[in-house]
Enzyme design. Structure first.
Site, PDB file in Angstrom:
ATOM      1  N   ARG A 103     -10.432   3.146  -0.015  1.00  0.00           N
ATOM      2  CA  ARG A 103     -10.728   1.862   0.632  1.00  0.00           C
ATOM      3  C   ARG A 103     -10.712   2.060   2.143  1.00  0.00           C
ATOM      4  O   ARG A 103      -9.796   2.700   2.678  1.00  0.00           O
ATOM      5  CB  ARG A 103      -9.693   0.791   0.255  1.00  0.00           C
ATOM      6  CG  ARG A 103      -9.859   0.220  -1.150  1.00  0.00           C
ATOM      7  CD  ARG A 103     -11.121  -0.655  -1.273  1.00  0.00           C
ATOM      8  NE  ARG A 103     -11.284  -1.218  -2.598  1.00  0.00           N
ATOM      9  CZ  ARG A 103     -11.941  -0.665  -3.614  1.00  0.00           C
ATOM     10  NH1 ARG A 103     -12.532   0.517  -3.453  1.00  0.00           N
ATOM     11  NH2 ARG A 103     -12.035  -1.277  -4.782  1.00  0.00           N
TER      12      ARG A 103
ATOM     13  N   GLU B  80     -17.760  -3.459   5.626  1.00  0.00           N
ATOM     14  CA  GLU B  80     -18.893  -3.011   4.803  1.00  0.00           C
ATOM     15  C   GLU B  80     -19.882  -4.163   4.631  1.00  0.00           C
ATOM     16  O   GLU B  80     -19.445  -5.299   4.448  1.00  0.00           O
ATOM     17  CB  GLU B  80     -18.398  -2.533   3.436  1.00  0.00           C
ATOM     18  CG  GLU B  80     -17.494  -1.306   3.569  1.00  0.00           C
ATOM     19  CD  GLU B  80     -17.046  -0.736   2.218  1.00  0.00           C
ATOM     20  OE1 GLU B  80     -17.548  -1.181   1.174  1.00  0.00           O
ATOM     21  OE2 GLU B  80     -16.207   0.163   2.219  1.00  0.00           O
TER      22      GLU B  80
ATOM     23  N   HIS C 127     -20.415   3.413   0.214  1.00  0.00           N
ATOM     24  CA  HIS C 127     -19.549   2.961  -0.880  1.00  0.00           C
ATOM     25  C   HIS C 127     -20.245   3.187  -2.234  1.00  0.00           C
ATOM     26  O   HIS C 127     -20.414   2.265  -3.040  1.00  0.00           O
ATOM     27  CB  HIS C 127     -19.157   1.488  -0.720  1.00  0.00           C
ATOM     28  CG  HIS C 127     -17.917   1.130  -1.492  1.00  0.00           C
ATOM     29  ND1 HIS C 127     -17.024   0.184  -1.069  1.00  0.00           N
ATOM     30  CD2 HIS C 127     -17.415   1.617  -2.656  1.00  0.00           C
ATOM     31  CE1 HIS C 127     -16.026   0.084  -1.942  1.00  0.00           C
ATOM     32  NE2 HIS C 127     -16.252   0.952  -2.916  1.00  0.00           N
TER      33      HIS C 127
HETATM   34  P1  NAD Z   1      -4.696   4.989  -9.709  1.00  0.00           P
HETATM   35  O1  NAD Z   1      -4.049   3.649  -9.856  1.00  0.00           O
HETATM   36  O2  NAD Z   1      -4.842   5.857 -10.915  1.00  0.00           O
HETATM   37  O3  NAD Z   1      -3.912   5.831  -8.587  1.00  0.00           O
HETATM   38  C1  NAD Z   1      -3.465   5.298  -7.370  1.00  0.00           C
HETATM   39  C2  NAD Z   1      -2.256   6.113  -6.940  1.00  0.00           C
HETATM   40  O4  NAD Z   1      -1.874   5.682  -5.639  1.00  0.00           O
HETATM   41  C3  NAD Z   1      -1.037   5.884  -7.860  1.00  0.00           C
HETATM   42  O5  NAD Z   1      -0.580   7.119  -8.377  1.00  0.00           O
HETATM   43  C4  NAD Z   1      -0.003   5.251  -6.936  1.00  0.00           C
HETATM   44  O6  NAD Z   1       1.312   5.674  -7.229  1.00  0.00           O
HETATM   45  C5  NAD Z   1      -0.454   5.767  -5.580  1.00  0.00           C
HETATM   46  N1  NAD Z   1       0.067   5.008  -4.469  1.00  0.00           N
HETATM   47  C6  NAD Z   1       0.235   3.652  -4.383  1.00  0.00           C
HETATM   48  N2  NAD Z   1       0.773   3.349  -3.178  1.00  0.00           N
HETATM   49  C7  NAD Z   1       0.941   4.512  -2.505  1.00  0.00           C
HETATM   50  C8  NAD Z   1       1.465   4.831  -1.223  1.00  0.00           C
HETATM   51  N3  NAD Z   1       1.923   3.881  -0.397  1.00  0.00           N
HETATM   52  N4  NAD Z   1       1.475   6.134  -0.846  1.00  0.00           N
HETATM   53  C9  NAD Z   1       1.013   7.105  -1.672  1.00  0.00           C
HETATM   54  N5  NAD Z   1       0.532   6.852  -2.927  1.00  0.00           N
HETATM   55  C10 NAD Z   1       0.500   5.568  -3.327  1.00  0.00           C
HETATM   56  O7  NAD Z   1      -6.095   4.702  -9.039  1.00  0.00           O
HETATM   57  P2  NAD Z   1      -7.395   5.643  -9.025  1.00  0.00           P
HETATM   58  O8  NAD Z   1      -8.226   5.340 -10.213  1.00  0.00           O
HETATM   59  O9  NAD Z   1      -7.012   7.035  -8.749  1.00  0.00           O
HETATM   60  O10 NAD Z   1      -8.161   4.992  -7.765  1.00  0.00           O
HETATM   61  C11 NAD Z   1      -7.609   5.094  -6.457  1.00  0.00           C
HETATM   62  C12 NAD Z   1      -8.320   4.127  -5.524  1.00  0.00           C
HETATM   63  O11 NAD Z   1      -9.654   4.550  -5.352  1.00  0.00           O
HETATM   64  C13 NAD Z   1      -8.460   2.698  -6.093  1.00  0.00           C
HETATM   65  O12 NAD Z   1      -7.322   1.901  -5.790  1.00  0.00           O
HETATM   66  C14 NAD Z   1      -9.701   2.164  -5.430  1.00  0.00           C
HETATM   67  O13 NAD Z   1      -9.358   1.407  -4.287  1.00  0.00           O
HETATM   68  C15 NAD Z   1     -10.449   3.424  -5.000  1.00  0.00           C
HETATM   69  N6  NAD Z   1     -11.762   3.546  -5.660  1.00  0.00           N
HETATM   70  C16 NAD Z   1     -12.881   3.606  -4.894  1.00  0.00           C
HETATM   71  C17 NAD Z   1     -14.125   3.730  -5.500  1.00  0.00           C
HETATM   72  C18 NAD Z   1     -15.396   3.847  -4.691  1.00  0.00           C
HETATM   73  O14 NAD Z   1     -16.434   3.405  -5.148  1.00  0.00           O
HETATM   74  N7  NAD Z   1     -15.376   4.442  -3.516  1.00  0.00           N
HETATM   75  C19 NAD Z   1     -14.220   3.744  -6.900  1.00  0.00           C
HETATM   76  C20 NAD Z   1     -13.057   3.713  -7.664  1.00  0.00           C
HETATM   77  C21 NAD Z   1     -11.820   3.611  -7.028  1.00  0.00           C
END
Ligand code: NAD
Length: 335
Positions: free
Chosen positions: A238, A267, A286
């Site tokens: 994000r 965005e 994105h």
């Molecule tokens: P997920 O929930 O499997 O993993 C997120 C991880 O972040 C978790 O392990 C959590 O413990 C960790 N976390 C939370 N707060 C934290 C902090 N303060 N410091 C360090 N780690 C922390 O999610 P995911 O499926 O791996 O996706 C991650 C992120 O990617 C999503 O939240 C989303 O915003 C983003 N995403 C972007 C796109 C895109 O199109 N660019 C697509 C999918 C997901």
């Protein structure tokens, strides 16, 4: 089938899409799917009669959620739910769900593509060649990926998938995630690290946390200053995880070497944004989650989650379990 037809509303459907994947799932609950085609007045009216809401990027603020007097469920067609006021939704007794794992391969591949594009200067060399320059003088400095370290901030689904793929290229993996036990990180072949250790020791720093109040501007001027001057920042999570003004400053000053970005603080990225004139960045709109397969699956599963709640079942990808006392839903039978 319910006597009064149920209505689901998609707040911001992709242009030109017939939403057949969502419709097919919603039909199981006897629900139709309506859209407002950009007409905000119509959308307000639709939300007031919605039994379910499917949402992509449109902010669902407390004010918008107050319109949802009938809605049982909001489904976000992706992982992050930072555009939904969860407190307001939970307070209104509305179940919030997301589609947690339908684009893990796409996003981890995209992050890897950005790492390789930066490492091999692909975009820079491509631009030069198209401009008529067979210019190999810009190759150095260029590290060798098999001797370098990738630091993963957040070690959830996408980061773990990226870690496995990057390991196959010879990258050493460090990970910072205060919510994941060290033994899990070690079990995936990565080295658990504090944020400071990761910032100082990584050649590539890739962000994979949700956007929360704790993670907003997790990477700012101070953190950029702790990185190697040869380091690259990759953000496919994000935009607001990174202080973009501080990033532009760090790229301009040579505090770090470059960045690969799929997401931005604003965005679409506004025309004239300073990032657009920097040679040291690779930018995508994105688009990390996109593939024909993942999009189809995300839409189907968004429809499925909405239909499940309308049929009295807890959805997959429940985001606000604290709503449970407010909703007498059942566990969906397997199969
Ligand atoms: P997920 O929930 O499997 O993993 C997120 C991880 O972040 C978790 O392990 C959590 O413990 C960790 N976390 C939370 N707060 C934290 C902090 N303060 N410091 C360090 N780690 C922390 O999610 P995911 O499926 O791996 O996706 C991650 C992120 O990617 C999503 O939240 C989303 O915003 C983003 N995403 C972007 C796109 C895109 O199109 N660019 C697509 C999918 C997901």
């Amino acid at each position: 089938m319910p006597e009064t037809p149920l209505v689901a509303v998609h707040t911001d459907p992709p242009p030109g899409n017939t939403l057949e994947n969502e419709r097919a799932e919603l039909a199981r609950a006897g629900a139709t799917l309506e859209t407002a085609a950009g007409d905000e007045t119509l959308l307000t009216a639709l939300l007031q009669k919605a039994d379910a809401v499917i949402n992509t990027v449109k902010p669902l603020t407390a004010q918008t959620i107050a319109l949802l007097t009938r809605a049982q469920v909001i489904v976000r067609t992706g992982v992050g739910v930072d555009n939904v006021d969860l407190e307001a939704a939970t307070g209104a007794g509305i179940v919030v769900a997301c589609v947690p794992d339908a684009s893990v391969e796409e996003v981890s591949n995209h992050a890897l593509a950005l790492i390789l594009a930066l490492s091999r200067k692909i975009a820079l060399l491509d631009r030069a060649l198209r401009a008529g320059r067979w210019d190999r003088s810009m190759l150095a400095p260029m590290g060798s990926i098999s001797a370098q370290t990738l630091g993963l901030i957040g070690f959830g689904r996408i980061a773990q998938a990226l870690g496995l793929k990057a390991s196959a290229l010879g990258l050493r993996i460090m990970a910072f995630d205060p919510y994941v036990e060290d033994r899990v990180i070690e079990g995936m072949g990565a080295v658990p690290a504090s944020l400071d250790e990761l910032l100082a020791g990584s050649d590539f720093i890739s962000l994979h946390t949700p956007l929360t109040e704790q993670t907003r501007h997790l990477i700012g001027r101070e953190q950029l200053g702790r990185m190697k001057s040869s380091a690259f920042v990759i953000n496919t999570a994000r935009g607001p995880l990174v202080d973009q003004a501080a990033l532009v400053e760090a790229l301009t000053n040579g505090t770090i070497a470059g960045a690969g970005l799929d997401v931005y603080e604003t965005e679409p990225l506004p025309p004239g944004d300073p990032l657009l004139s920097l040679d040291s960045v690779v930018l995508t709109p994105h688009s990390a989650a996109f593939s024909d397969t993942s999009m189809k699956e995300i839409r189907r599963r968004a429809g499925e989650a909405a239909a499940d709640v309308l049929m009295g079942y807890w959805p997959r990808g429940l985001v606000n379990p604290s709503v449970k006392p407010r909703r007498p839903l059942k566990i969906k039978p397997a199969g």
